[in-house]
Design an enzyme around this catalytic site. Structure first.
Site, PDB file in Angstrom:
ATOM      1  N   TYR A 100      13.799  30.724   7.732  1.00  0.00           N
ATOM      2  CA  TYR A 100      12.713  31.806   8.505  1.00  0.00           C
ATOM      3  C   TYR A 100      12.120  31.650  10.280  1.00  0.00           C
ATOM      4  O   TYR A 100      12.551  30.602  10.900  1.00  0.00           O
ATOM      5  CB  TYR A 100      11.290  30.611   8.111  1.00  0.00           C
ATOM      6  CG  TYR A 100      10.812  30.263   7.005  1.00  0.00           C
ATOM      7  CD1 TYR A 100      10.736  32.498   6.010  1.00  0.00           C
ATOM      8  CD2 TYR A 100      11.108  29.833   6.263  1.00  0.00           C
ATOM      9  CE1 TYR A 100      10.517  32.298   4.816  1.00  0.00           C
ATOM     10  CE2 TYR A 100      10.580  29.309   4.966  1.00  0.00           C
ATOM     11  CZ  TYR A 100       9.813  30.608   3.979  1.00  0.00           C
ATOM     12  OH  TYR A 100      10.065  30.862   2.542  1.00  0.00           O
ATOM     13  N   LYS A 146       0.841  -1.374  -0.103  1.00  0.00           N
ATOM     14  CA  LYS A 146      -0.198   0.325   0.122  1.00  0.00           C
ATOM     15  C   LYS A 146       1.178   0.810  -0.007  1.00  0.00           C
ATOM     16  O   LYS A 146       1.940   1.352   0.218  1.00  0.00           O
ATOM     17  CB  LYS A 146      -1.335  -0.075   0.929  1.00  0.00           C
ATOM     18  CG  LYS A 146      -0.221   0.251   2.552  1.00  0.00           C
ATOM     19  CD  LYS A 146      -0.683  -0.734   3.461  1.00  0.00           C
ATOM     20  CE  LYS A 146      -0.177  -0.278   4.894  1.00  0.00           C
ATOM     21  NZ  LYS A 146      -1.545  -0.662   6.260  1.00  0.00           N
TER      22      LYS A 146
HETATM   23  C1  LIG Z   1      -0.514  -1.554   6.853  1.00  0.00           C
HETATM   24  C2  LIG Z   1      -0.702  -2.876   7.505  1.00  0.00           C
HETATM   25  C3  LIG Z   1       0.359  -4.180   7.276  1.00  0.00           C
HETATM   26  C4  LIG Z   1       1.388  -3.784   7.479  1.00  0.00           C
HETATM   27  O1  LIG Z   1       1.724  -3.768   9.020  1.00  0.00           O
HETATM   28  P1  LIG Z   1       3.701  -3.531   8.566  1.00  0.00           P
HETATM   29  O2  LIG Z   1       3.345  -2.968  10.116  1.00  0.00           O
HETATM   30  O3  LIG Z   1       3.986  -2.405   8.396  1.00  0.00           O
HETATM   31  O4  LIG Z   1       3.992  -4.883   8.054  1.00  0.00           O
HETATM   32  C5  LIG Z   1      -0.450  -5.774   8.269  1.00  0.00           C
HETATM   33  N1  LIG Z   1      -1.729  -5.703   8.175  1.00  0.00           N
HETATM   34  C6  LIG Z   1      -2.672  -4.246   8.022  1.00  0.00           C
HETATM   35  C7  LIG Z   1      -4.257  -4.668   7.794  1.00  0.00           C
HETATM   36  C8  LIG Z   1      -2.681  -3.332   7.468  1.00  0.00           C
HETATM   37  O5  LIG Z   1      -3.152  -1.889   6.864  1.00  0.00           O
END
Ligand SMILES: *Cc1c(COP(=O)(O)O)cnc(C)c1O
Length: 378
Positions: A270, A44
């Site tokens: 800034y 993702k």
């Molecule tokens: C993002 C996600 C993962 C992966 O998590 P990590 O800690 O990056 O391994 C696994 N399961 C679900 C449902 C997620 O949303």
């Protein structure tokens, strides 16, 4: 822009991706999985900033056959690039988009009985995984609501391919947290047992993300969903039971735009939060918070590498630039490379260090790396 003739990818600020390190991490994670448990690669958010398509293609070549994404749009993008793998949408999809789940052969998490019913009513044959809320309280059906869980199985257009839960505290080895994780697992096991005893085929079971894989390695389900471990940016080895040998996949680099001497008593950037106490040699670097260097990191010590030396960021980080102190470097000029995450001459800044300096976790840093940064693959 004509893609044949375009400015250099490494002409300002960029991300380097080591696909061999990604392959190594996949194999390292698999070596820790119990027999019969397959690695679901979570890609993702553009594979946590690493570039979803290139990473998924490489993982596919390494034998990964199931991928997790957060949204249906990510699923469609992945499907357009890779035909013959399973893709599971881990987040909510509105029933009005059921047609796309069907057309792109995406499996969908169902968050509750109503969601299942609405997806079912759209009239497409869909493959789903049931989300169970065993204690995270994010998505899923409460294990006590057996009738609601059973209602998913009776949806004639839905084929239940799996059952899943998410662990809320598997990154912690604190006694109370471990107890809570075990409690979630017991609940998950118990509902699966109940369903099986009533004759339901729950399909593939999955619960662990990266930390769950290493901290609760005795859990033997059918899939383990790894994101951050694949990218080699899990928090320190000390936080997990099993020592692992994961390699960082991503480096973040930028070029120096200008170098000059600034006298004592001058305010830099800034708001004047930093004033020089002596004359310094200063370099302006072509990367800023719009590229994903958190503005909260302003004034942090040693979070930039030039010529193998860790150097301080001076004053506020700007949207497209930041300033560093290069007084200690003799030979430094515009066009030289600054490493913000990665290795340079034996020194290294890990994404995890970068995250700590910004008051967050590496997942957050990686997925916010700017889309305008070219990704260069090795
Ligand atoms: C993002 C996600 C993962 C992966 O998590 P990590 O800690 O990056 O391994 C696994 N399961 C679900 C449902 C997620 O949303």
């Amino acid at each position: 822009m004509n893609n044949e003739i375009k400015p250099s990818d490494d002409g300002r600020a960029w991300v380097e991706i080591d696909l061999d390190a990604l392959a190594h991490n996949a194999s390292e994670i698999r070596s820790h999985l119990p027999v019969g448990c397959a690695l679901m690669a979570v890609v993702k958010t553009d594979a946590y900033g690493h570039g979803m398509i290139r990473c998924a293609q490489r993982l596919c070549a390494e034998g990964i056959t199931i991928f997790g994404v957060a949204t249906i749009v990510e699923g469609i993008r992945l499907r357009e690039a890779i035909a013959d793998v399973d893709i599971l949408v881990l987040g909510y999809t509105h029933p009005k988009d059921a047609k796309f789940l069907y057309e792109y052969a995406l499996s969908q998490i169902v968050v509750d009985g109503a969601h299942a019913q609405q997806l079912n009513d759209m009239g497409f044959e869909l493959r789903v995984h049931i989300a169970l809320d065993t204690g995270m309280h994010r998505l899923g059906i409460r294990p006590g609501n057996l009738e609601e869980i059973e209602s998913v199985f009776s949806c004639s257009n839905l084929k239940v391919d799996g059952i899943a839960t998410h662990l809320a505290s598997s990154d912690s080895l604190d006694k109370a947290d471990v107890k809570f994780t075990n409690f979630q697992i017991e609940r998950f096991n118990s509902i699966i047992e109940t369903l099986r005893s009533k004759g339901y085929d729950v399909g593939k079971r999955h619960a662990q993300a990266s930390h769950g894989i290493f901290n609760f390695s005795e859990i033997a389900y059918d899939y383990a969903r790894a994101g951050i471990a694949l990218y080699g940016a899990m928090e320190n080895n000390d936080d997990v039971y099993i020592q692992h040998n994961l390699r960082p996949v991503l480096s973040l680099k930028a070029l120096i735009s200008q170098v000059r001497w600034i006298g004592a008593g001058e305010r830099i950037s800034y708001g004047g939060i930093y004033t020089t106490t002596k004359a310094i040699k200063m370099a302006t670097v072509g990367i800023g918070y719009a590229d994903g260097v958190p503005r909260q990191m302003s004034g942090n010590d040693g979070m930039c590498l030039v010529g193998g030396k860790k150097l301080p960021i001076l004053g506020r980080i700007c949207m497209d630039m930041l300033m560093i102190d290069v007084t200690d470097l003799e030979d430094v000029k515009a066009g030289d490379i600054v490493t913000l995450i990665g290795k340079d001459s034996g020194e290294e800044i890990r994404c995890e260090d970068f995250a700590v300096a910004s008051g967050t976790i590496s997942n957050d840093i990686l997925c916010r790396l700017g889309s305008r940064l070219p990704r260069i693959y090795y």
